[in-house]
Design an enzyme around this catalytic site. Sequence first.
Site, PDB file in Angstrom:
ATOM      1  N   GLU A  85       8.451  -4.099  37.321  1.00  0.00           N
ATOM      2  CA  GLU A  85       8.454  -5.483  37.582  1.00  0.00           C
ATOM      3  C   GLU A  85       9.712  -6.050  37.812  1.00  0.00           C
ATOM      4  OE1 GLU A  85       4.795  -3.827  36.082  1.00  0.00           O
ATOM      5  OE2 GLU A  85       6.678  -3.951  35.254  1.00  0.00           O
ATOM      6  N   PHE A 110       2.699  -8.963  33.228  1.00  0.00           N
ATOM      7  CA  PHE A 110       3.886  -8.316  33.831  1.00  0.00           C
ATOM      8  C   PHE A 110       4.836  -9.246  34.429  1.00  0.00           C
ATOM      9  CE2 PHE A 110       0.838  -4.468  34.150  1.00  0.00           C
ATOM     10  CZ  PHE A 110       0.572  -4.268  32.904  1.00  0.00           C
ATOM     11  N   ARG A 193      -8.681 -12.883  41.769  1.00  0.00           N
ATOM     12  CA  ARG A 193      -8.616 -11.738  43.016  1.00  0.00           C
ATOM     13  C   ARG A 193     -10.222 -11.331  42.734  1.00  0.00           C
ATOM     14  NH1 ARG A 193      -7.578  -6.877  39.855  1.00  0.00           N
ATOM     15  NH2 ARG A 193      -8.728  -7.166  38.028  1.00  0.00           N
TER      16      ARG A 193
END
Length: 341
Positions: A85, A110, A193
């Site tokens: 990340e 993250f 999502r």
Amino acid sequence: MSSAIDSAAEKKIEKKPRLTTSAMIASIAGEGQRTQPAPFGHALAAEAQKRPNIVGLTADLSKYTDLHIFAQEHPHRFFQMGMAEQLLMGAAGGMAKEGFIPFATTYAVFATRRAYDFIHQVIAEENLNVKICAALPGLTTGYGPSHQATEDIAMMRGIPGLTIVDPCDALDTEQAVAAIAAHNGPVYMRLLRGKVPLLLDEYDYKFELGKAKLLRDGNEVLIISSGILTMRALEAAKELANDNIGVAVLHVPTIKPLDIDTVVAQCSRAGRLVIVAENHSSVGGLGEAVGTALMRARVHPSFEQIALPDAFLDAGALPTLHDRYGISTAAMVANIKQWLG
């Protein structure tokens, strides 16, 4: 007699649907609610047709942030950075310096906890045009504190010049993609999502960056909300209307910069209980931003918060956790009735 009662109780328990492991990552949509698949992925792919400098990057999570849809339509503009990340954010910053508009996706835990320094130093300090789109915000996964980004807004609010967006549904997400692509500067957007609920089209809604929107009016209660808690607030308002309790809902999709003028104006109406509802810790999020704005404006309504506790949350099925931590529709209705006395 006792055994007969026990047997009847067992049968009643057996009839209740058992929540499976899938409920830890299940859609936030209620039963029978309209949904739209992968609004972020489709919107970004469409926006990239208009803007050839849009690129998509992810840290091994394209399928789980819906970026795979963009990758399928624009394979030469998609970059898989692996489970790194910090590298993801550094690369996004470098691409922005070359004139691209990078959309960098990963999970919110993250993006914030693991890559915070790179966002702060590489992207924000130089005001680079990077859009960080982070999935599983707040309590939208049941996999415990390692995956629950309950403090992401608090962390990101402290970064100067960073715009923060928390969409409510598929329409909000879709329209926000185009808006943040047009905005010049770094953005952190909480990403919904998968099968995302669709409801704001019923309210003649249009996303505007930096603007709060009054979705419905009411005389007894004003709920100021963001993200999926706007959906819950609208559901609660409909239920409370059956008890002749008028609930206004002010949706705040842009957390920073906050639409202070609209918030203060709505909170200045006398006689309403003001509640801030957010899918985030009670520390450092929308509630504190609104509270600070009201104090500075010398507006002092009766004030309550619906938010996640300042704690590491449990793992488990999302419906159970939403009830436990007070962000389900039923929990919101019960709390509001209690506060109203």
